[in-house]
Design an enzyme around this catalytic site. Structure first.
Site, PDB file in Angstrom:
ATOM      1  N   TYR A   3       0.839  -1.202   0.000  1.00 27.29           N
ATOM      2  CA  TYR A   3       0.000   0.000   0.000  1.00 27.29           C
ATOM      3  C   TYR A   3       0.878   1.258   0.000  1.00 27.29           C
ATOM      4  O   TYR A   3       0.651   2.196  -0.768  1.00 27.29           O
ATOM      5  CB  TYR A   3      -0.877  -0.048   1.253  1.00 27.29           C
ATOM      6  CG  TYR A   3      -1.706   1.163   1.556  1.00 27.29           C
ATOM      7  CD1 TYR A   3      -2.928   1.364   0.922  1.00 27.29           C
ATOM      8  CD2 TYR A   3      -1.303   2.097   2.514  1.00 27.29           C
ATOM      9  CE1 TYR A   3      -3.721   2.468   1.238  1.00 27.29           C
ATOM     10  CE2 TYR A   3      -2.082   3.199   2.829  1.00 27.29           C
ATOM     11  CZ  TYR A   3      -3.289   3.380   2.186  1.00 27.29           C
ATOM     12  OH  TYR A   3      -4.071   4.465   2.494  1.00 27.29           O
TER      13      TYR A   3
ATOM     14  N   PRO B  30      -3.328  12.697   4.995  1.00 29.18           N
ATOM     15  CA  PRO B  30      -4.102  12.654   6.253  1.00 29.18           C
ATOM     16  C   PRO B  30      -3.526  11.640   7.238  1.00 29.18           C
ATOM     17  O   PRO B  30      -2.858  10.685   6.843  1.00 29.18           O
ATOM     18  CB  PRO B  30      -5.494  12.188   5.815  1.00 29.18           C
ATOM     19  CG  PRO B  30      -5.469  12.095   4.337  1.00 29.18           C
ATOM     20  CD  PRO B  30      -4.036  12.047   3.911  1.00 29.18           C
TER      21      PRO B  30
HETATM   22  P1  NDP Z   1     -12.890   3.233   1.756  1.00 28.80           P
HETATM   23  O1  NDP Z   1     -12.404   1.827   1.770  1.00 28.80           O
HETATM   24  O2  NDP Z   1     -13.977   3.601   2.721  1.00 28.80           O
HETATM   25  O3  NDP Z   1     -13.376   3.631   0.300  1.00 28.80           O
HETATM   26  C1  NDP Z   1     -12.644   3.242  -0.826  1.00 28.80           C
HETATM   27  C2  NDP Z   1     -13.327   3.778  -2.042  1.00 28.80           C
HETATM   28  O4  NDP Z   1     -12.551   3.402  -3.174  1.00 28.80           O
HETATM   29  C3  NDP Z   1     -14.737   3.229  -2.252  1.00 28.80           C
HETATM   30  O5  NDP Z   1     -15.572   4.255  -2.729  1.00 28.80           O
HETATM   31  C4  NDP Z   1     -14.529   2.180  -3.322  1.00 28.80           C
HETATM   32  O6  NDP Z   1     -15.680   1.986  -4.164  1.00 28.80           O
HETATM   33  C5  NDP Z   1     -13.418   2.842  -4.134  1.00 28.80           C
HETATM   34  N1  NDP Z   1     -12.716   1.843  -4.955  1.00 28.80           N
HETATM   35  C6  NDP Z   1     -12.018   0.771  -4.534  1.00 28.80           C
HETATM   36  N2  NDP Z   1     -11.574   0.066  -5.599  1.00 28.80           N
HETATM   37  C7  NDP Z   1     -12.000   0.736  -6.709  1.00 28.80           C
HETATM   38  C8  NDP Z   1     -11.882   0.506  -8.100  1.00 28.80           C
HETATM   39  N3  NDP Z   1     -11.213  -0.546  -8.586  1.00 28.80           N
HETATM   40  N4  NDP Z   1     -12.449   1.388  -8.963  1.00 28.80           N
HETATM   41  C9  NDP Z   1     -13.122   2.458  -8.488  1.00 28.80           C
HETATM   42  N5  NDP Z   1     -13.268   2.736  -7.182  1.00 28.80           N
HETATM   43  C10 NDP Z   1     -12.717   1.879  -6.302  1.00 28.80           C
HETATM   44  O7  NDP Z   1     -11.611   4.146   1.988  1.00 28.80           O
HETATM   45  P2  NDP Z   1     -11.490   5.498   2.804  1.00 28.80           P
HETATM   46  O8  NDP Z   1     -12.649   6.357   2.544  1.00 28.80           O
HETATM   47  O9  NDP Z   1     -11.121   5.125   4.205  1.00 28.80           O
HETATM   48  O10 NDP Z   1     -10.170   6.122   2.160  1.00 28.80           O
HETATM   49  C11 NDP Z   1     -10.249   7.143   1.184  1.00 28.80           C
HETATM   50  C12 NDP Z   1      -8.858   7.635   0.871  1.00 28.80           C
HETATM   51  O11 NDP Z   1      -8.265   8.145   2.048  1.00 28.80           O
HETATM   52  C13 NDP Z   1      -7.911   6.558   0.352  1.00 28.80           C
HETATM   53  O12 NDP Z   1      -7.174   7.059  -0.731  1.00 28.80           O
HETATM   54  C14 NDP Z   1      -7.006   6.261   1.528  1.00 28.80           C
HETATM   55  O13 NDP Z   1      -5.741   5.826   1.122  1.00 28.80           O
HETATM   56  C15 NDP Z   1      -6.957   7.617   2.205  1.00 28.80           C
HETATM   57  N6  NDP Z   1      -6.660   7.545   3.638  1.00 28.80           N
HETATM   58  C16 NDP Z   1      -7.493   6.841   4.468  1.00 28.80           C
HETATM   59  C17 NDP Z   1      -7.206   6.771   5.828  1.00 28.80           C
HETATM   60  C18 NDP Z   1      -8.108   6.023   6.767  1.00 28.80           C
HETATM   61  O14 NDP Z   1      -7.791   5.999   7.984  1.00 28.80           O
HETATM   62  N7  NDP Z   1      -9.204   5.432   6.322  1.00 28.80           N
HETATM   63  C19 NDP Z   1      -6.020   7.424   6.387  1.00 28.80           C
HETATM   64  C20 NDP Z   1      -5.261   8.183   5.435  1.00 28.80           C
HETATM   65  C21 NDP Z   1      -5.565   8.213   4.105  1.00 28.80           C
HETATM   66  P3  NDP Z   1     -16.849   0.916  -3.779  1.00 28.80           P
HETATM   67  O15 NDP Z   1     -17.117   1.091  -2.312  1.00 28.80           O
HETATM   68  O16 NDP Z   1     -17.982   1.370  -4.612  1.00 28.80           O
HETATM   69  O17 NDP Z   1     -16.298  -0.425  -4.095  1.00 28.80           O
END
Ligand code: NDP
Length: 307
Positions: free
Chosen positions: A129, A156
């Site tokens: 990752y 973040p």
């Molecule tokens: P989630 O797992 O809640 O959401 C991931 C999203 O990515 C979903 O909308 C999912 O779509 C989409 N997704 C996954 N695979 C695909 C694909 N192949 N094509 C299109 N869309 C895709 O993640 P978060 O909201 O927690 O994270 C959002 C961002 O924040 C990320 O980039 C993460 O790296 C970053 N981040 C998160 C942290 C955390 O603590 N959660 C900390 C720091 C950074 P669907 O649900 O429709 O499959």
């Protein structure tokens, strides 16, 4: 400005619902599979955004990052490469992508400052990752240098919020504890067992705050340098667990399983740069944020992602 939010169905993406009335478009993997370049192009051609906030990613806790290390590397590097390339070809004016403080080198000076991101290997538990995420910065910088693309990256810290993933194996610490406490309460158990000794310190930022921060950066920030964003107050996992127990109203004990790993003791991030830009930005108090997520979880249980 027409802003397209990838990953719009996820935890952070859901916090952009408030921006839909001002034109934000939230899309998930069922709309377009971003691991596929043609699909990325189709998405951009269909919506013609001025800017993209790129949140879509394969995300998980320690177990997800380890068990699915190849998948996390592959899907994240494909999505990032495709989105930035399709945005360049189809002339999207600005792209804001997310890194994470967990991709900083395992051995860093504290607090984590942005210029340290590439100065050493990430923690072995999440290298797939982490390296994929680091490449967003490299690609954004290279595209800015060669083609003048205004691509920026924000970093973040630990995020929590509604619509998170509450899967037993693949969730982050906040949803994992909420789920355990709630299920122990409804089953009438006397205790819940949590990993480690609860001593590590972490920073937690509410998803709705991050959405607001990202909209500000999209408007104002135009540098190739990454910028840390988030609430930089540290709290121990033990205190976090106590807060969640109180909000959920679980009357039993918390047992700390010291045979399981506790994780790094602390990894505080510097929010100096963000504070200089937005000295008045106020982050949601952790009690209020955690309370709202616990309420949401209990109202929607068991129709929740990962359960
Ligand atoms: P989630 O797992 O809640 O959401 C991931 C999203 O990515 C979903 O909308 C999912 O779509 C989409 N997704 C996954 N695979 C695909 C694909 N192949 N094509 C299109 N869309 C895709 O993640 P978060 O909201 O927690 O994270 C959002 C961002 O924040 C990320 O980039 C993460 O790296 C970053 N981040 C998160 C942290 C955390 O603590 N959660 C900390 C720091 C950074 P669907 O649900 O429709 O499959």
């Amino acid at each position: 400005m027409r802003v397209l939010v990838t990953g719009g169905t996820g935890m952070v993406g859901s916090a952009f619902a408030r921006y839909e009335k001002s034109g934000a478009i939230r899309l998930g993997s069922k709309d377009f599979d971003l691991t596929n370049y043609v699909s990325c192009c189709n998405m951009i051609e269909q919506y013609r955004p001025d800017a993209i906030i790129h949140l879509a990613a394969k995300v998980g806790g320690v177990k997800g990052n380890t068990d699915l290390v190849g998948e996390f590397f592959r899907d994240n590097i494909l999505m990032n490469t495709n989105i930035l390339e399709a945005s360049r070809v189809l002339k999207v004016e600005k792209v804001l992508s997310l890194l994470s403080t967990c991709i900083y080198p395992d051995k860093s000076a504290y607090p984590l400052t942005e210029e340290q991101i590439h100065l050493g290997p990430p923690h072995e538990s999440n290298y797939g990752y982490a390296y994929a995420k680091r490449m967003i910065h490299i690609q954004s910088m290279a595209y800015r240098q060669q083609w003048g693309c205004n691509y920026i990256v924000a970093v973040p810290n630990n995020l929590y919020g509604k619509f998170d993933n509450f899967h037993t194996d693949y969730s982050h610490v906040v949803p994992a504890i909420i789920r355990k406490m709630h299920q122990a309460k409804i089953k009438g158990l006397n205790s819940v067992t949590l990993w480690g000794d609860g001593s590590p310190l972490r920073e937690f930022t509410y998803s709705e705050d991050i959405a607001d921060c990202l909209m500000l950066l999209l408007r104002d920030y135009n540098s190739e340098r990454p910028i840390n964003v988030g609430n930089s107050n540290e709290i121990s996992i033990k205190s976090l667990a106590e807060k969640i127990r109180e909000k959920i109203g679980f009357p039993g004990d918390i047992i700390w399983d010291i045979n399981m790993p506790s994780g790094q003791f602390r990894k505080p991030s510097s929010s100096k740069k963000f504070k200089e830009l937005y000295p008045d930005f106020g982050f949601t108090d952790l009690d209020i944020g955690i309370g709202s997520v616990c309420d949401w979880f209990e109202e929607n249980y068991p129709n929740i992602r990962g359960i």
